[in-house]
Design a protein around this motif. Structure first.
Motif, short mmCIF file in Angstrom:
data_model
loop_
_atom_site.label_atom_id
_atom_site.label_comp_id
_atom_site.label_asym_id
_atom_site.label_seq_id
_atom_site.Cartn_x
_atom_site.Cartn_y
_atom_site.Cartn_z
N MET A 133 -2.40 3.04 -14.26
CA MET A 133 -1.71 2.77 -12.99
C MET A 133 -2.68 2.28 -11.92
O MET A 133 -2.38 1.33 -11.18
N GLU A 134 -3.85 2.92 -11.84
CA GLU A 134 -4.84 2.51 -10.83
C GLU A 134 -5.32 1.08 -11.08
O GLU A 134 -5.55 0.32 -10.14
N GLN A 135 -5.44 0.72 -12.36
CA GLN A 135 -5.82 -0.65 -12.71
C GLN A 135 -4.75 -1.63 -12.26
O GLN A 135 -5.04 -2.70 -11.71
N GLN A 136 -3.50 -1.26 -12.49
CA GLN A 136 -2.37 -2.11 -12.07
C GLN A 136 -2.34 -2.26 -10.55
O GLN A 136 -2.12 -3.35 -10.02
N ILE A 137 -2.59 -1.14 -9.85
CA ILE A 137 -2.60 -1.16 -8.39
C ILE A 137 -3.71 -2.08 -7.87
O ILE A 137 -3.50 -2.88 -6.95
N HIS A 185 0.84 -1.20 0.00
CA HIS A 185 0.00 0.00 0.00
C HIS A 185 0.87 1.26 0.00
O HIS A 185 0.59 2.23 -0.71
N SER A 186 1.96 1.22 0.77
CA SER A 186 2.88 2.35 0.84
C SER A 186 3.57 2.58 -0.51
O SER A 186 3.71 3.73 -0.96
N GLU A 187 3.97 1.49 -1.16
CA GLU A 187 4.60 1.60 -2.48
C GLU A 187 3.64 2.19 -3.50
O GLU A 187 4.02 3.04 -4.32
N HIS A 188 2.39 1.75 -3.45
CA HIS A 188 1.38 2.26 -4.38
C HIS A 188 1.13 3.76 -4.17
O HIS A 188 0.99 4.52 -5.13
N ARG A 189 1.07 4.15 -2.91
CA ARG A 189 0.86 5.57 -2.60
C ARG A 189 2.02 6.40 -3.15
O ARG A 189 1.82 7.48 -3.71
N GLY A 190 3.24 5.88 -2.99
CA GLY A 190 4.42 6.58 -3.50
C GLY A 190 4.40 6.71 -5.02
O GLY A 190 4.74 7.77 -5.57
N LEU A 191 3.99 5.64 -5.71
CA LEU A 191 3.91 5.67 -7.17
C LEU A 191 2.89 6.69 -7.66
O LEU A 191 3.14 7.43 -8.62
N LYS A 192 1.75 6.76 -6.98
CA LYS A 192 0.69 7.70 -7.38
C LYS A 192 1.14 9.15 -7.15
O LYS A 192 0.88 10.03 -7.98
N GLN A 193 1.82 9.37 -6.03
CA GLN A 193 2.31 10.73 -5.74
C GLN A 193 3.37 11.15 -6.76
O GLN A 193 3.37 12.29 -7.24
N GLU A 194 4.24 10.21 -7.10
CA GLU A 194 5.29 10.50 -8.08
C GLU A 194 4.69 10.83 -9.45
O GLU A 194 5.11 11.78 -10.12
#
Length: 208
Positions: free
Chosen positions: A136-140, A96-105
């Motif tokens: 990206m959201e689909q991948q997440i 979840h933390s990695e996904h949040r970081g990817l979305k912010q980036e």
């Protein structure tokens, strides 16, 4: 001349028999005590659960608990379960933390691109960025689904391990099953064993 030796042999046999009877008597007394404690604990369960836990089931459970080995087995199984749950929760939180970081980036990258973009190209850029964000959201979502499936499978395997171990230990009511009613019964039996173990540990502490 052989008579004293024979008498001595008979006396030794009688002594051994008395010792065996004493051991059996102590075991029987402990069995009755464990059974009485289990019956008292069962009263705290919902009535539907109480009906499934017959006198025979509780008596067989008390017999299995006589030498204390099952208490140790259950303690070990619960510790493994808690460690597994903690590890899986940590993995999910990390994902979840990695996904949040990817979305912010991605958000910051999109913002910078928009600031550098010429006004007449903005609609095209925003449309492309929207598609990228949706991908990206689909991948997440897919990665989260796979993680949740992994968690369910690992926890199911731990339940099977517990069922198999306790069945081999001769604990009544335990065998490999996915039947919801039987799983509920097994969970109640585990809870009874755990509470009885806590009760005995507290009693030993008060005597020490």
């Amino acid at each position: 001349m052989e008579l004293p030796r024979l008498c001595g042999f008979e006396a030794a046999e009688q002594q051994q028999e008395e010792q065996r009877e004493e051991v059996l008597s102590r075991q029987q007394e402990r069995h009755y005590r464990l059974l009485a404690e289990l019956q008292a604990l069962v009263k705290a369960l919902p009535s539907a659960c109480q009906q499934r836990l017959s006198y025979t089931t509780l008596s067989e459970l008390a017999l299995a608990l006589l030498d204390g080995t099952v208490f140790e087995i259950v303690q070990g199984l619960l510790e493994i379960q808690h460690l597994t749950e903690k590890n899986l929760y940590s993995q999910r939180r990390q994902l979840h933390s990695e996904h949040r970081g990817l979305k912010q980036e991605l958000f910051h990258r999109h913002k910078e691109a928009q600031q550098c973009c010429r006004p007449h190209n903005l609609p095209l850029l925003r449309a492309a960025q929207q598609r990228e964000m949706e991908a990206m959201e689909q991948q997440i979502r897919e990665e989260q689904r796979m993680m949740d499936e992994k968690i369910v499978l690992e926890l199911d395997q731990k339940v099977i391990d517990q069922q198999s171990t306790l069945e081999k230990a001769g604990v009544s009511g335990f065998y490999i099953t996915t039947n919801p009613q039987e799983l509920t019964l097994q969970m109640n039996l585990l809870e009874l064993i755990r509470k009885l173990q806590q009760k005995q540990a507290e009693a030993e502490k008060s005597f020490s």
